[in-house]
Motif scaffolding. Structure first.
Motif, PDB file in Angstrom:
ATOM      1  N   ALA A 123     -63.661  43.083  73.280  1.00 44.28           N
ATOM      2  CA  ALA A 123     -62.712  42.698  72.242  1.00 44.28           C
ATOM      3  C   ALA A 123     -62.274  41.246  72.387  1.00 44.28           C
ATOM      4  N   GLY A 124     -62.355  40.708  73.597  1.00 46.42           N
ATOM      5  CA  GLY A 124     -61.978  39.323  73.822  1.00 46.42           C
ATOM      6  C   GLY A 124     -63.093  38.327  73.605  1.00 46.42           C
ATOM      7  N   HIS A 125     -64.281  38.807  73.255  1.00 49.21           N
ATOM      8  CA  HIS A 125     -65.419  37.911  73.048  1.00 49.21           C
ATOM      9  C   HIS A 125     -65.358  37.353  71.627  1.00 49.21           C
ATOM     10  N   PRO A 126     -65.555  36.042  71.461  1.00 49.67           N
ATOM     11  CA  PRO A 126     -65.403  35.440  70.122  1.00 49.67           C
ATOM     12  C   PRO A 126     -66.444  35.883  69.103  1.00 49.67           C
ATOM     13  N   GLN A 127     -67.551  36.469  69.562  1.00 50.14           N
ATOM     14  CA  GLN A 127     -68.580  36.915  68.626  1.00 50.14           C
ATOM     15  C   GLN A 127     -68.501  38.407  68.324  1.00 50.14           C
ATOM     16  N   VAL A 128     -67.424  39.047  68.758  1.00 50.95           N
ATOM     17  CA  VAL A 128     -67.301  40.502  68.635  1.00 50.95           C
ATOM     18  C   VAL A 128     -66.146  40.859  67.709  1.00 50.95           C
ATOM     19  N   CYS A 129     -66.365  41.860  66.886  1.00 54.35           N
ATOM     20  CA  CYS A 129     -65.312  42.498  66.104  1.00 54.35           C
ATOM     21  C   CYS A 129     -65.200  43.935  66.606  1.00 54.35           C
ATOM     22  N   ALA A 130     -64.265  44.164  67.508  1.00 52.37           N
ATOM     23  CA  ALA A 130     -64.118  45.489  68.113  1.00 52.37           C
ATOM     24  C   ALA A 130     -63.130  46.316  67.313  1.00 52.37           C
ATOM     25  N   GLY A 131     -63.543  47.509  66.936  1.00 57.30           N
ATOM     26  CA  GLY A 131     -62.620  48.426  66.290  1.00 57.30           C
ATOM     27  C   GLY A 131     -61.648  48.983  67.296  1.00 57.30           C
ATOM     28  N   PRO A 132     -60.613  49.679  66.831  1.00 50.98           N
ATOM     29  CA  PRO A 132     -59.696  50.344  67.764  1.00 50.98           C
ATOM     30  C   PRO A 132     -60.471  51.298  68.676  1.00 50.98           C
ATOM     31  N   LYS A 133     -60.028  51.420  69.901  1.00 50.13           N
ATOM     32  CA  LYS A 133     -60.684  52.324  70.846  1.00 50.13           C
ATOM     33  C   LYS A 133     -60.569  53.769  70.353  1.00 50.13           C
ATOM     34  N   GLU A 134     -61.652  54.518  70.552  1.00 48.46           N
ATOM     35  CA  GLU A 134     -61.677  55.957  70.249  1.00 48.46           C
ATOM     36  C   GLU A 134     -61.501  56.234  68.747  1.00 48.46           C
ATOM     37  N   LEU A 135     -62.409  55.721  67.946  1.00 48.88           N
ATOM     38  CA  LEU A 135     -62.347  55.963  66.507  1.00 48.88           C
ATOM     39  C   LEU A 135     -62.714  57.406  66.142  1.00 48.88           C
ATOM     40  N   HIS A 136     -63.537  58.045  66.947  1.00 50.83           N
ATOM     41  CA  HIS A 136     -63.879  59.469  66.762  1.00 50.83           C
ATOM     42  C   HIS A 136     -64.395  59.762  65.350  1.00 50.83           C
ATOM     43  N   TYR A 172     -69.162  56.246  54.686  1.00 47.78           N
ATOM     44  CA  TYR A 172     -68.893  55.344  55.804  1.00 47.78           C
ATOM     45  C   TYR A 172     -67.846  54.276  55.469  1.00 47.78           C
ATOM     46  N   GLY A 173     -67.368  54.245  54.233  1.00 47.74           N
ATOM     47  CA  GLY A 173     -66.486  53.170  53.799  1.00 47.74           C
ATOM     48  C   GLY A 173     -65.214  53.056  54.615  1.00 47.74           C
ATOM     49  N   ALA A 174     -64.490  54.166  54.776  1.00 49.56           N
ATOM     50  CA  ALA A 174     -63.233  54.128  55.518  1.00 49.56           C
ATOM     51  C   ALA A 174     -63.473  53.790  56.990  1.00 49.56           C
ATOM     52  N   TYR A 175     -64.579  54.290  57.535  1.00 50.26           N
ATOM     53  CA  TYR A 175     -64.931  53.989  58.921  1.00 50.26           C
ATOM     54  C   TYR A 175     -65.167  52.492  59.106  1.00 50.26           C
ATOM     55  N   GLU A 176     -66.001  51.910  58.270  1.00 49.30           N
ATOM     56  CA  GLU A 176     -66.335  50.493  58.419  1.00 49.30           C
ATOM     57  C   GLU A 176     -65.139  49.597  58.122  1.00 49.30           C
ATOM     58  N   ALA A 177     -64.190  50.088  57.341  1.00 47.59           N
ATOM     59  CA  ALA A 177     -62.988  49.308  57.047  1.00 47.59           C
ATOM     60  C   ALA A 177     -62.093  49.144  58.272  1.00 47.59           C
ATOM     61  N   ARG A 178     -62.336  49.925  59.336  1.00 48.14           N
ATOM     62  CA  ARG A 178     -61.547  49.796  60.568  1.00 48.14           C
ATOM     63  C   ARG A 178     -61.928  48.551  61.358  1.00 48.14           C
ATOM     64  N   PHE A 179     -62.985  47.878  60.950  1.00 50.88           N
ATOM     65  CA  PHE A 179     -63.463  46.689  61.658  1.00 50.88           C
ATOM     66  C   PHE A 179     -63.131  45.468  60.798  1.00 50.88           C
ATOM     67  N   ALA A 180     -62.092  44.751  61.175  1.00 47.80           N
ATOM     68  CA  ALA A 180     -61.615  43.620  60.383  1.00 47.80           C
ATOM     69  C   ALA A 180     -62.089  42.310  61.010  1.00 47.80           C
ATOM     70  N   GLY A 181     -62.838  41.535  60.247  1.00 48.84           N
ATOM     71  CA  GLY A 181     -63.260  40.236  60.727  1.00 48.84           C
ATOM     72  C   GLY A 181     -64.749  40.158  60.986  1.00 48.84           C
ATOM     73  N   PRO A 182     -65.239  38.939  61.212  1.00 46.80           N
ATOM     74  CA  PRO A 182     -66.670  38.730  61.451  1.00 46.80           C
ATOM     75  C   PRO A 182     -67.062  39.074  62.883  1.00 46.80           C
TER      76      PRO A 182
END
Length: 242
Positions: free
Chosen positions: A24-37, A51-61
């Motif tokens: 999550a601290g890497h500048p090239q990574v967009c990490a979603g919240p842990k444990e999306l399940h 998959y729309g709501a799932y992919e919406a959990r990832f904000a940013g490039p």
């Protein structure tokens, strides 16, 4: 919207929270919240998943990363990931299965989801799992240590080059070395210097007696054939896997 490309898919209590925090601290990574399940959600219509709501959990490039360690264990989850993104890369962490089982039991005990002593819980595990989803999620102490079966399932779905197996102790001992492997595997720039992390440490609670020699022998006997399978598939054996 780009697909999730990297999954920390296993295993629970094996350093996945720390690895997620590093990524999550890497500048090239967009990490979603842990444990999306998402891929272990039996309420999803998997014949026509949205998959729309799932992919919406990832904000940013950046490379999208889902860290949900039950995926490697949960029936059907890896198959669902493969159907979603056949090019996905998966990281599976492992540790000594006795230590992993005890750590999970302590977590469930601290949360109030486990009242059985550890010795009884591991011997009643198969009965509790057979009773339904709650047993699978909360009381799968020995079963989640069957890393060979998880590796076999992953290898049947993804090319070997899309899978990375890591021992949790290595991440703790040599985070920079392990993260260099992770970066190369994921196609990221190297991390450089990192501050060691230890996330999701055990809750400070008075726990009953830890595993004794009989408990350890019971767990290792149950997993004996699986340990052979894991070493044959991954080349990882000895003290690192047991």
């Amino acid at each position: 919207m780009s697909k999730v490309g990297l999954f920390i898919a296993g295993g629970q209590k094996c350093g996945t929270t720390s690895l997620h925090a590093y990524l999550a601290g890497h500048p090239q990574v967009c990490a979603g919240p842990k444990e999306l399940h998402f891929f272990d959600d039996e309420g999803v219509d998997w014949a026509r998943p949205d998959y729309g709501a799932y992919e919406a959990r990832f904000a940013g490039p950046g490379l999208r990363v889902d860290a949900t360690p039950i995926y490697a264990f949960w029936p059907g989850a890896l198959e669902r990931i493969a159907a979603y993104n056949p090019a996905a890369r998966l990281i599976l962490l492992f540790r000594n299965p006795v230590e992993r089982a005890w750590s999970q039991w302590c977590m469930e005990y601290a949360r109030g989801d486990e009242a059985m002593p550890f010795a009884r819980a591991i011997r009643q595990e198969r009965r509790r799992i057979a009773m339904g989803e709650a047993g699978m999620r909360h009381h799968s102490y020995v079963a989640r240590g069957a890393y060979g079966m998880q590796a076999a399932r992953a290898m049947a779905l993804f090319p070997r080059g899309q899978l990375l197996f890591l021992e949790s102790g290595e991440l703790a001992r040599d985070p920079e070395g392990v993260l260099a492997r992770v970066a190369d595997f994921a196609g990221l720039a190297r991390f450089g210097a990192v501050a060691p992390l230890r996330r999701n440490a055990r809750t400070d609670t008075d726990y009953p007696a830890p595993p004794d020699a009989a408990d350890r022998a019971y767990i290792m006997d149950r997993l004996a054939h699986d340990r052979v399978l894991f070493e044959r598939l991954t080349g990882i054996g000895g003290a690192r896997a047991v």
